[in-house]
Scaffold this motif. Structure first.
Motif, PDB file in Angstrom:
ATOM      1  N   THR A  64       0.767  -1.356   0.013  1.00 40.65           N
ATOM      2  CA  THR A  64       0.112  -0.073   0.200  1.00 40.65           C
ATOM      3  C   THR A  64       0.801   1.200  -0.066  1.00 40.65           C
ATOM      4  OG1 THR A  64      -0.028   0.076   2.528  1.00 40.65           O
ATOM      5  CG2 THR A  64      -1.979  -1.335   1.178  1.00 40.65           C
ATOM      6  N   ASN A  65       2.099   1.206   0.546  1.00 38.95           N
ATOM      7  CA  ASN A  65       2.584   2.557   0.698  1.00 38.95           C
ATOM      8  C   ASN A  65       4.008   2.529   0.068  1.00 38.95           C
ATOM      9  OD1 ASN A  65       0.927   2.331   3.238  1.00 38.95           O
ATOM     10  ND2 ASN A  65       1.674   4.315   3.373  1.00 38.95           N
ATOM     11  N   VAL A  66       4.357   1.632  -0.704  1.00 40.47           N
ATOM     12  CA  VAL A  66       5.392   1.642  -1.752  1.00 40.47           C
ATOM     13  C   VAL A  66       4.978   1.156  -3.235  1.00 40.47           C
ATOM     14  CG1 VAL A  66       7.356   0.148  -2.301  1.00 40.47           C
ATOM     15  CG2 VAL A  66       7.220   1.105   0.188  1.00 40.47           C
ATOM     16  N   ALA A  67       4.335   0.036  -3.369  1.00 40.05           N
ATOM     17  CA  ALA A  67       3.875  -0.564  -4.715  1.00 40.05           C
ATOM     18  C   ALA A  67       2.931   0.177  -5.357  1.00 40.05           C
ATOM     19  CB  ALA A  67       3.911  -1.920  -4.529  1.00 40.05           C
ATOM     20  N   ASN A  68       2.056   0.615  -4.612  1.00 37.23           N
ATOM     21  CA  ASN A  68       0.654   1.373  -5.236  1.00 37.23           C
ATOM     22  C   ASN A  68       1.135   2.379  -6.063  1.00 37.23           C
ATOM     23  OD1 ASN A  68      -0.774  -0.685  -4.408  1.00 37.23           O
ATOM     24  ND2 ASN A  68      -1.801   0.434  -2.794  1.00 37.23           N
ATOM     25  N   GLY A  69       2.265   3.267  -5.556  1.00 28.40           N
ATOM     26  CA  GLY A  69       2.931   4.392  -6.089  1.00 28.40           C
ATOM     27  C   GLY A  69       3.419   4.091  -7.579  1.00 28.40           C
ATOM     28  N   ALA A  70       3.692   2.978  -7.983  1.00 31.58           N
ATOM     29  CA  ALA A  70       4.195   2.677  -9.216  1.00 31.58           C
ATOM     30  C   ALA A  70       3.127   2.015 -10.123  1.00 31.58           C
ATOM     31  CB  ALA A  70       5.323   1.772  -9.018  1.00 31.58           C
ATOM     32  N   ILE A  71       1.745   1.752  -9.503  1.00 29.03           N
ATOM     33  CA  ILE A  71       0.828   1.143 -10.193  1.00 29.03           C
ATOM     34  C   ILE A  71      -0.405   2.003 -10.708  1.00 29.03           C
ATOM     35  CG2 ILE A  71      -0.771  -0.938 -10.196  1.00 29.03           C
ATOM     36  CD1 ILE A  71       1.185  -2.357  -8.470  1.00 29.03           C
ATOM     37  N   TYR A  72      -0.772   2.594  -9.492  1.00 30.68           N
ATOM     38  CA  TYR A  72      -2.036   3.480  -9.502  1.00 30.68           C
ATOM     39  C   TYR A  72      -1.758   4.857  -9.830  1.00 30.68           C
ATOM     40  CZ  TYR A  72      -4.280  -0.678  -7.570  1.00 30.68           C
ATOM     41  OH  TYR A  72      -4.839  -1.994  -7.111  1.00 30.68           O
ATOM     42  N   LYS A  73      -2.605   5.823 -10.274  1.00 30.84           N
ATOM     43  CA  LYS A  73      -2.744   7.191 -10.430  1.00 30.84           C
ATOM     44  C   LYS A  73      -3.448   7.469  -8.871  1.00 30.84           C
ATOM     45  CE  LYS A  73      -2.757   7.710 -15.352  1.00 30.84           C
ATOM     46  NZ  LYS A  73      -3.414   8.283 -16.544  1.00 30.84           N
ATOM     47  N   LEU A  74      -2.572   7.786  -8.020  1.00 25.37           N
ATOM     48  CA  LEU A  74      -3.257   7.759  -6.586  1.00 25.37           C
ATOM     49  C   LEU A  74      -3.954   9.194  -6.274  1.00 25.37           C
ATOM     50  CD1 LEU A  74      -0.246   6.334  -4.745  1.00 25.37           C
ATOM     51  CD2 LEU A  74      -2.303   4.971  -5.263  1.00 25.37           C
ATOM     52  N   GLY A  75      -3.439  10.220  -6.869  1.00 22.68           N
ATOM     53  CA  GLY A  75      -4.070  11.569  -6.351  1.00 22.68           C
ATOM     54  C   GLY A  75      -3.564  11.979  -5.155  1.00 22.68           C
ATOM     55  N   TYR A  76      -2.447  11.235  -4.624  1.00 23.52           N
ATOM     56  CA  TYR A  76      -1.522  11.574  -3.430  1.00 23.52           C
ATOM     57  C   TYR A  76      -0.319  11.130  -3.563  1.00 23.52           C
ATOM     58  CZ  TYR A  76      -3.302   6.928  -1.776  1.00 23.52           C
ATOM     59  OH  TYR A  76      -3.596   5.758  -1.680  1.00 23.52           O
ATOM     60  N   ASP A  77       0.525  11.711  -2.858  1.00 20.92           N
ATOM     61  CA  ASP A  77       2.060  11.225  -2.900  1.00 20.92           C
ATOM     62  C   ASP A  77       2.126  10.367  -1.501  1.00 20.92           C
ATOM     63  OD1 ASP A  77       4.910  11.314  -2.063  1.00 20.92           O
ATOM     64  OD2 ASP A  77       4.959  12.215  -4.189  1.00 20.92           O
ATOM     65  N   LEU A  78       2.771   9.187  -1.651  1.00 24.48           N
ATOM     66  CA  LEU A  78       2.670   8.238  -0.602  1.00 24.48           C
ATOM     67  C   LEU A  78       3.938   8.830   0.532  1.00 24.48           C
ATOM     68  CD1 LEU A  78       2.923   4.854  -2.427  1.00 24.48           C
ATOM     69  CD2 LEU A  78       1.143   5.623  -0.752  1.00 24.48           C
ATOM     70  N   VAL A  79       4.626   9.728   0.046  1.00 27.75           N
ATOM     71  CA  VAL A  79       5.745  10.238   1.194  1.00 27.75           C
ATOM     72  C   VAL A  79       5.324  11.514   1.677  1.00 27.75           C
ATOM     73  CG1 VAL A  79       8.397  10.961   1.202  1.00 27.75           C
ATOM     74  CG2 VAL A  79       7.560   8.670  -0.023  1.00 27.75           C
ATOM     75  N   THR A  80       4.949  12.390   0.636  1.00 28.70           N
ATOM     76  CA  THR A  80       4.877  13.795   1.179  1.00 28.70           C
ATOM     77  C   THR A  80       3.428  14.256   1.784  1.00 28.70           C
ATOM     78  OG1 THR A  80       4.046  14.824  -1.127  1.00 28.70           O
ATOM     79  CG2 THR A  80       6.594  14.828  -0.527  1.00 28.70           C
ATOM     80  N   ASP A  81       2.465  13.400   1.492  1.00 27.49           N
ATOM     81  CA  ASP A  81       1.038  13.459   2.078  1.00 27.49           C
ATOM     82  C   ASP A  81       0.839  12.859   3.237  1.00 27.49           C
ATOM     83  OD1 ASP A  81       0.585  15.338   0.190  1.00 27.49           O
ATOM     84  OD2 ASP A  81      -0.427  13.960  -1.328  1.00 27.49           O
ATOM     85  N   LEU A  82       1.869  12.029   3.831  1.00 27.05           N
ATOM     86  CA  LEU A  82       1.612  11.243   5.046  1.00 27.05           C
ATOM     87  C   LEU A  82       2.781  11.291   6.035  1.00 27.05           C
ATOM     88  CD1 LEU A  82       0.435   7.977   3.252  1.00 27.05           C
ATOM     89  CD2 LEU A  82      -0.979   9.389   5.219  1.00 27.05           C
ATOM     90  N   GLU A  83       2.566  11.410   7.289  1.00 28.48           N
ATOM     91  CA  GLU A  83       3.752  11.510   8.204  1.00 28.48           C
ATOM     92  C   GLU A  83       3.713  10.209   8.764  1.00 28.48           C
ATOM     93  OE1 GLU A  83       5.349  14.098   8.903  1.00 28.48           O
ATOM     94  OE2 GLU A  83       3.916  15.582   8.390  1.00 28.48           O
ATOM     95  N   PRO A  84       5.277   9.456   8.889  1.00 27.08           N
ATOM     96  CA  PRO A  84       5.540   8.175   9.526  1.00 27.08           C
ATOM     97  C   PRO A  84       5.147   8.333  10.782  1.00 27.08           C
ATOM     98  CG  PRO A  84       7.478   9.168   8.704  1.00 27.08           C
ATOM     99  CD  PRO A  84       6.445   9.866   8.435  1.00 27.08           C
ATOM    100  N   VAL A  85       4.678   7.140  11.356  1.00 25.04           N
ATOM    101  CA  VAL A  85       4.635   7.298  13.027  1.00 25.04           C
ATOM    102  C   VAL A  85       5.625   5.899  13.319  1.00 25.04           C
ATOM    103  CG1 VAL A  85       3.014   6.661  14.806  1.00 25.04           C
ATOM    104  CG2 VAL A  85       2.212   7.755  12.757  1.00 25.04           C
TER     105      VAL A  85
END
Length: 323
Positions: free
Chosen positions: A94-115
């Motif tokens: 969900t937080n790596v591979a999907n960025g290479a497959i889907y047009k997400l409408g969000y950025d997996l790195v910059t639009d989330l804060e890691p916990v």
């Protein structure tokens, strides 16, 4: 005068944010799990939530938001208020591979804060009981002999089971027909029923059915045996050397969530991971605990970026199409 007013407003906002963080949490928290109930992601989240409640002294609810390989659930977290009350469970898919497959409408790195980084899960190669092979070498021979590509269950394009299947294709040269589900729990149900041939699944998802004798296990995708399943050989031992893959997981919150709140959530997870009862539950599922020095938000962020650099080229080269 205008500068003085702006400075006062800024100070007020900072003060209000700090007070909000001090009072956090004051009502129930939701962990969004991007896969169906009953699967490995759901199971890990529920074990964590039960223990985190004791530290945070507030109810933690689980919300299963399925579809599109988990990208819908991640999107739900991205769009949530950055107040710590919506947490996203995610993993390599969900937080790596999907960025290479889907047009997400969000950025997996910059639009989330890691916990925090969570326990990892080696994969396991399993088949329906009707497959005649009793060893990995026999399974590979059987798969290669099929007149049509054998069917492999996945939790959707970009899920951990899908990435593992692509990796399996690359290493073995065996073409698979991927069958997508809304999680590996329903995929496993169909494997038990004999509707699909194999899954390269998370160990924690399949091990109970392996022990019950309803499916057949061939190897774990690690360089050492898993203590809770020590009778199952590694891929190196079973004849597929170098086929190693671990599905790691983590928690994220929306970007701009106050750092004090992120720190409170991080501390609650670490408390849970240090609880012997929680550790025992995870170990029984075949999960491997992350090193103590990798439990900071910064460590998860660094790891996620490294995994993007590792996996995106392979996924894009495979020309993955959405099922």
């Amino acid at each position: 005068m205008r500068r003085a007013i702006l400075a006062a407003l800024a100070a007020l906002l900072i003060s209000g944010s700090h007070a909000h963080a001090q009072n956090f949490p004051s009502h129930p928290i939701t962990i969004v799990v991007p896969f169906s109930a009953g699967g490995p992601s759901d199971a890990m989240s529920r074990i964590l939530a039960e223990r985190m409640q004791r530290t945070l002294r507030e109810t933690i609810l689980i919300e299963n938001v399925t579809g599109a390989g988990g990208s819908l659930g991640v999107g739900r977290v991205v769009r949530a208020a950055p107040d710590g009350y919506t947490i996203g469970f995610g993993h390599l898919g969900t937080n790596v591979a999907n960025g290479a497959i889907y047009k997400l409408g969000y950025d997996l790195v910059t639009d989330l804060e890691p916990v925090v980084l969570l326990p990892s899960n080696p994969m396991i190669i399993v088949s329906k009981n009707a497959v005649p092979a009793t060893s990995l070498k026999e399974l590979l021979a059987w798969l290669k002999s099929r007149p049509a590509p054998p069917t492999a269950g996945t939790a959707g394009a970009g899920s951990g089971s899908h990435i593992a299947g692509l990796y399996f294709e690359n290493v073995t040269g065996i073409k698979l027909q991927f069958v997508p589900y809304r999680g590996t729990a329903p995929a496993l149900t169909d494997l038990v029923a004999g509707q699909i041939d194999i899954i390269v699944d998370q160990l924690s998802n399949s091990i109970a059915q392996v022990r019950a004798g309803t499916i057949r296990a061939y190897a774990v995708t690690d360089d050492k045996r898993v203590e809770s399943a020590s009778d199952i050989p590694t891929t190196d031992e079973a004849g597929l050397p170098g086929f190693h893959m671990t599905l790691w997981s983590g928690l994220w919150v929306p970007k701009n969530t106050p750092k004090d709140i992120v720190a409170k959530l991080n501390a609650a997870v670490i408390d849970a991971l240090n609880d012997p009862a929680v550790r025992k539950k995870f170990e029984d599922l075949g999960l491997q605990m992350p090193p103590a020095d990798q439990l900071t938000p910064e460590a998860l962020g660094t790891w996620q970026k490294a995994e993007i650099a590792k996996w995106w080229p392979m996924i894009k080269a495979a020309n993955v199409r959405l099922e």
